[in-house]
Design a protein around this motif. Sequence first.
Motif, PDB file in Angstrom:
ATOM      1  N   GLN A   7      30.919  31.279  35.236  1.00  0.00           N
ATOM      2  CA  GLN A   7      31.720  30.051  35.208  1.00  0.00           C
ATOM      3  C   GLN A   7      32.761  30.056  36.329  1.00  0.00           C
ATOM      4  OE1 GLN A   7      32.748  27.997  31.491  1.00  0.00           O
ATOM      5  NE2 GLN A   7      34.881  28.208  32.103  1.00  0.00           N
ATOM      6  N   SER A   8      33.157  31.223  36.768  1.00  0.00           N
ATOM      7  CA  SER A   8      34.048  31.350  37.922  1.00  0.00           C
ATOM      8  C   SER A   8      34.044  32.813  38.340  1.00  0.00           C
ATOM      9  CB  SER A   8      35.471  30.888  37.577  1.00  0.00           C
ATOM     10  OG  SER A   8      36.271  30.845  38.755  1.00  0.00           O
ATOM     11  N   TRP A   9      34.575  33.080  39.508  1.00  0.00           N
ATOM     12  CA  TRP A   9      34.668  34.468  39.961  1.00  0.00           C
ATOM     13  C   TRP A   9      35.731  34.569  41.051  1.00  0.00           C
ATOM     14  CZ3 TRP A   9      31.480  30.907  41.811  1.00  0.00           C
ATOM     15  CH2 TRP A   9      31.304  30.828  43.207  1.00  0.00           C
ATOM     16  N   VAL A  10      36.257  35.777  41.211  1.00  0.00           N
ATOM     17  CA  VAL A  10      37.247  36.074  42.246  1.00  0.00           C
ATOM     18  C   VAL A  10      36.878  37.393  42.905  1.00  0.00           C
ATOM     19  CG1 VAL A  10      39.121  34.826  41.098  1.00  0.00           C
ATOM     20  CG2 VAL A  10      38.780  37.264  40.607  1.00  0.00           C
ATOM     21  N   VAL A  33      35.388  40.062  40.208  1.00  0.00           N
ATOM     22  CA  VAL A  33      35.482  39.916  38.764  1.00  0.00           C
ATOM     23  C   VAL A  33      35.028  38.496  38.443  1.00  0.00           C
ATOM     24  CG1 VAL A  33      36.922  40.001  36.693  1.00  0.00           C
ATOM     25  CG2 VAL A  33      37.430  41.505  38.639  1.00  0.00           C
ATOM     26  N   ALA A  34      34.184  38.363  37.444  1.00  0.00           N
ATOM     27  CA  ALA A  34      33.650  37.052  37.085  1.00  0.00           C
ATOM     28  C   ALA A  34      34.107  36.644  35.695  1.00  0.00           C
ATOM     29  CB  ALA A  34      32.127  37.066  37.151  1.00  0.00           C
ATOM     30  N   LEU A  35      34.259  35.342  35.524  1.00  0.00           N
ATOM     31  CA  LEU A  35      34.433  34.742  34.198  1.00  0.00           C
ATOM     32  C   LEU A  35      33.052  34.266  33.787  1.00  0.00           C
ATOM     33  CD1 LEU A  35      36.294  33.604  31.927  1.00  0.00           C
ATOM     34  CD2 LEU A  35      36.406  31.502  33.268  1.00  0.00           C
ATOM     35  N   ARG A  82      30.416  32.771  30.854  1.00  0.00           N
ATOM     36  CA  ARG A  82      30.251  32.105  29.556  1.00  0.00           C
ATOM     37  C   ARG A  82      28.936  32.622  28.976  1.00  0.00           C
ATOM     38  NH1 ARG A  82      32.767  27.990  26.911  1.00  0.00           N
ATOM     39  NH2 ARG A  82      33.983  27.469  28.774  1.00  0.00           N
ATOM     40  N   MET A 107      28.259  29.331  41.141  1.00  0.00           N
ATOM     41  CA  MET A 107      28.579  28.748  39.846  1.00  0.00           C
ATOM     42  C   MET A 107      27.295  28.596  39.029  1.00  0.00           C
ATOM     43  SD  MET A 107      31.477  28.047  38.563  1.00  0.00           S
ATOM     44  CE  MET A 107      32.689  27.507  39.763  1.00  0.00           C
ATOM     45  N   TRP A 156      37.885  46.333  33.944  1.00  0.00           N
ATOM     46  CA  TRP A 156      37.138  45.665  34.996  1.00  0.00           C
ATOM     47  C   TRP A 156      38.000  45.404  36.233  1.00  0.00           C
ATOM     48  CZ3 TRP A 156      37.087  44.292  29.799  1.00  0.00           C
ATOM     49  CH2 TRP A 156      35.902  44.622  29.117  1.00  0.00           C
ATOM     50  N   PHE A 196      40.679  43.693  36.343  1.00  0.00           N
ATOM     51  CA  PHE A 196      41.194  42.328  36.364  1.00  0.00           C
ATOM     52  C   PHE A 196      42.630  42.324  35.881  1.00  0.00           C
ATOM     53  CE2 PHE A 196      40.658  37.839  36.731  1.00  0.00           C
ATOM     54  CZ  PHE A 196      41.497  37.280  35.778  1.00  0.00           C
ATOM     55  N   ALA A 216      43.414  32.169  40.498  1.00  0.00           N
ATOM     56  CA  ALA A 216      42.297  32.171  41.448  1.00  0.00           C
ATOM     57  C   ALA A 216      41.006  31.747  40.753  1.00  0.00           C
ATOM     58  CB  ALA A 216      42.151  33.545  42.089  1.00  0.00           C
ATOM     59  N   LEU A 217      40.818  32.204  39.514  1.00  0.00           N
ATOM     60  CA  LEU A 217      39.654  31.764  38.734  1.00  0.00           C
ATOM     61  C   LEU A 217      39.691  30.254  38.517  1.00  0.00           C
ATOM     62  CD1 LEU A 217      39.273  34.465  35.904  1.00  0.00           C
ATOM     63  CD2 LEU A 217      37.617  33.986  37.720  1.00  0.00           C
ATOM     64  N   ARG A 231      38.887  28.343  41.824  1.00  0.00           N
ATOM     65  CA  ARG A 231      37.448  28.320  42.111  1.00  0.00           C
ATOM     66  C   ARG A 231      36.773  27.193  41.326  1.00  0.00           C
ATOM     67  NH1 ARG A 231      34.945  31.426  45.884  1.00  0.00           N
ATOM     68  NH2 ARG A 231      35.584  33.399  44.960  1.00  0.00           N
ATOM     69  N   GLN A 232      37.169  27.046  40.079  1.00  0.00           N
ATOM     70  CA  GLN A 232      36.575  25.993  39.249  1.00  0.00           C
ATOM     71  C   GLN A 232      36.981  24.604  39.744  1.00  0.00           C
ATOM     72  OE1 GLN A 232      36.411  26.997  34.813  1.00  0.00           O
ATOM     73  NE2 GLN A 232      37.811  28.568  35.564  1.00  0.00           N
ATOM     74  N   HIS A 253      34.940  23.816  42.715  1.00  0.00           N
ATOM     75  CA  HIS A 253      33.549  23.493  42.380  1.00  0.00           C
ATOM     76  C   HIS A 253      33.444  22.115  41.741  1.00  0.00           C
ATOM     77  CE1 HIS A 253      29.412  24.076  40.997  1.00  0.00           C
ATOM     78  NE2 HIS A 253      29.808  23.643  39.815  1.00  0.00           N
ATOM     79  N   VAL A 298      43.817  37.786  45.916  1.00  0.00           N
ATOM     80  CA  VAL A 298      42.653  37.681  45.046  1.00  0.00           C
ATOM     81  C   VAL A 298      41.933  36.415  45.500  1.00  0.00           C
ATOM     82  CG1 VAL A 298      41.763  37.513  42.690  1.00  0.00           C
ATOM     83  CG2 VAL A 298      43.825  38.854  43.151  1.00  0.00           C
ATOM     84  N   GLU A 299      40.864  36.604  46.236  1.00  0.00           N
ATOM     85  CA  GLU A 299      40.129  35.497  46.827  1.00  0.00           C
ATOM     86  C   GLU A 299      39.594  34.588  45.729  1.00  0.00           C
ATOM     87  OE1 GLU A 299      36.997  37.024  49.248  1.00  0.00           O
ATOM     88  OE2 GLU A 299      36.218  35.041  49.757  1.00  0.00           O
ATOM     89  N   PRO A 300      39.779  33.255  45.848  1.00  0.00           N
ATOM     90  CA  PRO A 300      40.114  32.492  47.048  1.00  0.00           C
ATOM     91  C   PRO A 300      41.598  32.264  47.351  1.00  0.00           C
ATOM     92  CG  PRO A 300      39.473  31.003  45.280  1.00  0.00           C
ATOM     93  CD  PRO A 300      39.308  32.396  44.746  1.00  0.00           C
TER      94      PRO A 300
END
Lengths: 144, 370
Positions: free
Chosen positions: A66-69, A87-89, A91, A112, B127, B129, B137-138, B141-142, B145, B189-191
Amino acid sequence: MNPNMWPRPDITLWSRPFWDGVRRHELIAQRCIHCGQLRYPPGPTCNRCLSDRHDWTRLTGEGQVQSWVVFHQVYWNELATEVPYNVALIRLAEDVLFISNLVGVDHAEVHMGMPVRVVFDDVDDDLTVPRFAPTEPSTQASTR
Amino acid sequence: MSPVEQSACVVGVGTTEWGSFPDTDAHGLGIQAFKGALEDAGVGATDIDGLITSRIPSYTQFADATGIDPSFTVALPAEGRQSGVAIGLAKSLIDSHQCDVVALVYGNNGRSQRVYYGGGDEAFSAWGFTSPGAQHALLLRQHMHRYGTTPDQLAEVAITFRHHASLNPSAVMREPITRQDYHSSRFIVEPLHLFDYCLINDGGVCLIITRQERARDLRGTPVRILGYGQAASLTGSPFYPNDFFYPALQRVAKQTYEQCGVGKEDLDALMIYDNFSPTVLFTLEGFGFCAPGESAEWIQEGTLRLGGKYPTNTSGGHLSESYMQGWALNVEAVRQVRGDASGRQVPDCRTVQYMAATPISSSVIYGRES
């Protein structure tokens, strides 16, 4: 990825069964006995019905990004050799959100909705960490 | 007594310099700001009958050091969301006549103590995080998108606030930055780039809030709190919300605007909690300055710049003045309404809105004495 350098998880009263499950290579989540809602991270109460009665149910381990950084900053000295790491979010198929690393994929390839599945990283004799790998074939092979 | 005379107002503000001050601590910085606010307001410490602290390590030590025994005392957690919470609480104490003169005190020595945000023992440490920046940042990204927001558009936030900081002698980072500077700045922390992050510094901030009728007897120029709103997004909060706090922000907006009958067209300046640059976009959209997804485009024409439609964070904000967790933004709002923001004064600035989009969102509308 050198898993031994990663911070150890905070194993609490509520999360211990989760980490025991991961050690058995099972991804499990609390399920409220009263209303059926799943919850993660593990905690004392169902926030939909306030019941504290729960059991644990096994998840398929399938999900979508669903998202990642990408961490470039070093927040733990031990991870200085690991940056940049992603690191990814995620679902999960059961509509539970999960934070984890993606393995076997370049940062630039992550997109995505990318379908992923859990892989169990046996870090050492005491610890296994769930991470996720893409279930689609990669366009560029990576052994990260 | 008419409702207007009961109205809570800020009658004193105090701020320290921002920087690295290893020869003092958060108590010393808070006390310095407190004394500055007392002097500004024209009250003595013994006039203080309400005390709200945030990030002051020990409220007992603070009260003992300043010799005050208030009728209402509370210490709030050290999070940035608490600045808005504190102001709302002070307003309630004044409105309910529980207190007459409330001091809000903030002190932070994170820079000299090398206390950073992230890297501790946390829910997702296994992880790697950590940090609020990573959560934002998360979200960015959303947003990119879902709405097509680009880094080039987002750069406008950092560039604008840096321009404002160049006009503010107290700001820590004052060198103007270009789009090229922004794009070539390192990823944290990209982006998110370096220039998207707030500046950690030591500093202290104090506001003194009283009722308008009392303020008339005092030296300080009062600035009224016209409206206030607060709403939480705490359910599901281990994961920052993929609706960018919009439902809570909409509730806060309704509450704040309806309380005072102020509309967006009445606003002369904005103070937007800018822990990270995308938070500014979420705030503008959540409060309805533009539709969801449209803020990145909307700000490109200098909308947030001094001289533009909604001058924002005229001190340079958290991104370029310093990160005082919302406190200094509220002081800047007061200074703008007073006409005290030399070098960066918004002409005829009568009404300013502070907004914070966080797990506890809040807003304060400030206006001139009626």
